[in-house]
Design a protein around this motif. Structure first.
Motif, mmCIF file in Angstrom:
data_model
loop_
_atom_site.group_PDB
_atom_site.id
_atom_site.type_symbol
_atom_site.label_atom_id
_atom_site.label_comp_id
_atom_site.label_asym_id
_atom_site.label_seq_id
_atom_site.Cartn_x
_atom_site.Cartn_y
_atom_site.Cartn_z
ATOM 1 N N VAL A 37 -16.265 -14.302 -8.356
ATOM 2 C CA VAL A 37 -15.006 -14.288 -7.626
ATOM 3 C C VAL A 37 -13.865 -14.202 -8.636
ATOM 4 C CG1 VAL A 37 -13.497 -15.536 -6.039
ATOM 5 C CG2 VAL A 37 -15.989 -15.622 -5.754
ATOM 6 N N VAL A 38 -13.070 -13.151 -8.511
ATOM 7 C CA VAL A 38 -11.956 -12.947 -9.429
ATOM 8 C C VAL A 38 -10.664 -13.251 -8.698
ATOM 9 C CG1 VAL A 38 -10.737 -11.302 -10.889
ATOM 10 C CG2 VAL A 38 -13.236 -11.172 -10.681
ATOM 11 N N HIS A 39 -9.897 -14.177 -9.198
ATOM 12 C CA HIS A 39 -8.612 -14.538 -8.614
ATOM 13 C C HIS A 39 -7.515 -13.834 -9.408
ATOM 14 C CE1 HIS A 39 -10.334 -17.661 -6.040
ATOM 15 N NE2 HIS A 39 -11.088 -18.008 -7.089
ATOM 16 N N SER A 40 -6.747 -12.975 -8.732
ATOM 17 C CA SER A 40 -5.663 -12.255 -9.406
ATOM 18 C C SER A 40 -4.340 -12.582 -8.737
ATOM 19 C CB SER A 40 -5.907 -10.745 -9.344
ATOM 20 O OG SER A 40 -5.955 -10.302 -8.008
ATOM 21 N N THR A 41 -3.331 -12.675 -9.546
ATOM 22 C CA THR A 41 -1.992 -12.958 -9.046
ATOM 23 C C THR A 41 -1.127 -11.719 -9.229
ATOM 24 O OG1 THR A 41 -2.204 -15.288 -9.682
ATOM 25 C CG2 THR A 41 0.035 -14.441 -9.261
ATOM 26 N N VAL A 42 -0.659 -11.146 -8.122
ATOM 27 C CA VAL A 42 0.169 -9.950 -8.171
ATOM 28 C C VAL A 42 1.634 -10.345 -7.961
ATOM 29 C CG1 VAL A 42 0.652 -7.705 -7.147
ATOM 30 C CG2 VAL A 42 -1.713 -8.548 -7.272
ATOM 31 N N CYS A 43 2.444 -10.088 -8.954
ATOM 32 C CA CYS A 43 3.855 -10.430 -8.860
ATOM 33 C C CYS A 43 4.575 -9.388 -8.003
ATOM 34 C CB CYS A 43 4.504 -10.464 -10.251
ATOM 35 S SG CYS A 43 3.803 -11.733 -11.334
ATOM 36 N N PRO A 44 5.428 -9.811 -7.090
ATOM 37 C CA PRO A 44 6.143 -8.852 -6.245
ATOM 38 C C PRO A 44 7.087 -7.993 -7.070
ATOM 39 C CG PRO A 44 7.072 -11.055 -6.009
ATOM 40 C CD PRO A 44 5.820 -11.203 -6.817
ATOM 41 N N VAL A 45 7.172 -6.722 -6.717
ATOM 42 C CA VAL A 45 8.060 -5.802 -7.414
ATOM 43 C C VAL A 45 9.502 -6.107 -7.022
ATOM 44 C CG1 VAL A 45 8.699 -3.393 -7.728
ATOM 45 C CG2 VAL A 45 6.291 -4.024 -7.464
ATOM 46 N N THR A 46 10.343 -6.256 -8.021
ATOM 47 C CA THR A 46 11.752 -6.557 -7.775
ATOM 48 C C THR A 46 12.578 -5.295 -8.017
ATOM 49 O OG1 THR A 46 11.455 -8.843 -8.485
ATOM 50 C CG2 THR A 46 13.702 -7.989 -8.443
ATOM 51 N N GLY A 47 13.386 -4.933 -7.039
ATOM 52 C CA GLY A 47 14.223 -3.755 -7.236
ATOM 53 C C GLY A 47 14.864 -3.251 -5.970
ATOM 54 N N VAL A 48 15.640 -2.178 -6.121
ATOM 55 C CA VAL A 48 16.344 -1.525 -5.023
ATOM 56 C C VAL A 48 15.846 -0.089 -4.912
ATOM 57 C CG1 VAL A 48 18.583 -0.683 -4.215
ATOM 58 C CG2 VAL A 48 18.400 -2.952 -5.231
ATOM 59 N N THR A 49 15.501 0.328 -3.697
ATOM 60 C CA THR A 49 15.046 1.694 -3.460
ATOM 61 C C THR A 49 15.810 2.292 -2.277
ATOM 62 O OG1 THR A 49 13.247 0.868 -2.049
ATOM 63 C CG2 THR A 49 12.742 1.264 -4.376
ATOM 64 N N ASN A 50 15.676 3.607 -2.114
ATOM 65 C CA ASN A 50 16.322 4.332 -1.005
ATOM 66 C C ASN A 50 17.823 4.011 -0.922
ATOM 67 O OD1 ASN A 50 13.805 5.399 -0.201
ATOM 68 N ND2 ASN A 50 13.364 3.544 0.973
ATOM 69 N N LEU A 51 18.466 3.994 -2.079
ATOM 70 C CA LEU A 51 19.891 3.653 -2.130
ATOM 71 C C LEU A 51 20.758 4.851 -1.741
ATOM 72 C CD1 LEU A 51 22.091 1.578 -2.878
ATOM 73 C CD2 LEU A 51 21.969 2.446 -5.221
ATOM 74 N N HIS A 52 21.700 4.630 -0.821
ATOM 75 C CA HIS A 52 22.634 5.666 -0.385
ATOM 76 C C HIS A 52 24.056 5.105 -0.416
ATOM 77 C CE1 HIS A 52 19.351 8.263 1.011
ATOM 78 N NE2 HIS A 52 18.796 7.167 1.504
ATOM 79 N N THR A 53 25.021 5.981 -0.698
ATOM 80 C CA THR A 53 26.430 5.572 -0.701
ATOM 81 C C THR A 53 27.235 6.495 0.204
ATOM 82 O OG1 THR A 53 27.013 6.981 -2.594
ATOM 83 C CG2 THR A 53 26.236 4.744 -3.080
ATOM 84 N N HIS A 54 28.282 5.946 0.782
ATOM 85 C CA HIS A 54 29.198 6.750 1.594
ATOM 86 C C HIS A 54 30.604 6.182 1.418
ATOM 87 C CE1 HIS A 54 31.425 8.152 5.148
ATOM 88 N NE2 HIS A 54 30.619 9.192 5.117
ATOM 89 N N TYR A 55 31.529 7.062 1.051
ATOM 90 C CA TYR A 55 32.909 6.633 0.824
ATOM 91 C C TYR A 55 33.804 7.159 1.940
ATOM 92 C CZ TYR A 55 37.452 5.933 -1.374
ATOM 93 O OH TYR A 55 38.734 5.536 -1.630
ATOM 94 N N SER A 56 34.700 6.295 2.435
ATOM 95 C CA SER A 56 35.651 6.679 3.468
ATOM 96 C C SER A 56 37.043 6.813 2.859
ATOM 97 C CB SER A 56 35.679 5.638 4.594
ATOM 98 O OG SER A 56 36.749 5.903 5.494
ATOM 99 N N GLY A 57 37.614 8.018 2.965
ATOM 100 C CA GLY A 57 38.962 8.231 2.447
ATOM 101 C C GLY A 57 40.026 7.561 3.294
#
Length: 216
Positions: A37-57
């Protein structure tokens, strides 16, 4: 010895021989293979994805939308100063007011680790790509590259005096009367792409008679 007795004796001897043979055979232990039995610890990936920006004049605000993982609170920095912190679960949708063309940073609020950087090249229109300038009939003729739907504006002392929509991608010509340059007025040109911040201004100068400058 009669025939029946002989047969019984033969059977008895055969049974004894078989029992002796079984007692001398090696005993082979049967074991079932058990995978470790192998016990492995997977650390959650930290980050930002699918980033979009919209500017209003109209509101002079920028909206950030994206997915986030590994954090519960993020901080928005502009020019390295925190302007807003928000709690997050799986995604975020945040609107911020600001001035200028500095870099935004989205950070993990717990340790200030930078998750994403957003420079002006991502949220603002590129600086006007001027093809040529020429003096003609007491007017400054300006040829500038633009994409269909872009808005080209001429400003005098930071106030708009002309606006023109780009009909088809390519070179668009706008002109400024020489009289607009009187009294050391500051004349500039900007380009605005829908959903992005207006470009940084391109300063225009009055040319001498029949003078022409080609840049590309």
């Amino acid at each position: 010895m009669n025939k029946s007795k002989f047969m019984k004796m033969s059977v008895s001897l055969a049974g004894v021989v078989l029992m002796l043979a079984e007692s001398t055979m090696p005993v082979i232990a049967r074991t079932n293979k058990i995978s470790p039995v192998v016990h492995s610890t997977v650390c959650p990936v930290t980050g930002v994805t699918n980033l979009h920006t919209h500017y209003s004049g109209k509101t002079h605000k920028i909206t950030f939308k994206g997915d986030v993982s590994g954090v519960t609170k993020i901080a928005f920095k502009y020019n390295n100063r925190v302007i807003k912190s928000v709690k997050v679960h799986k995604n975020f949708n945040t609107t911020l007011a600001f001035h200028g063309y500095k870099t935004f940073k989205i950070c993990d609020a717990s340790n200030n680790n930078v998750l994403s950087k957003i420079s002006a090249t991502k949220y603002a229109t590129k600086k006007p790509n001027v093809y040529s300038l020429r003096e003609e009939n007491n007017r400054l003729q300006v040829q500038v590259y633009g994409k269909k739907g872009d808005i080209i504006k001429i400003w005098k002392n930071r106030k708009p005096i002309l606006s023109k929509k780009v009909i088809s991608s390519g070179i668009t010509t706008v002109s400024v009367a020489n009289s607009k340059f009187s009294n050391k007025a500051k004349i500039s040109l900007t380009v605005h792409t829908l959903g992005k911040k207006t470009s940084k201004p391109y300063t225009l100068y009055k040319l001498d008679k029949n003078q022409q400058n080609i840049y590309n």
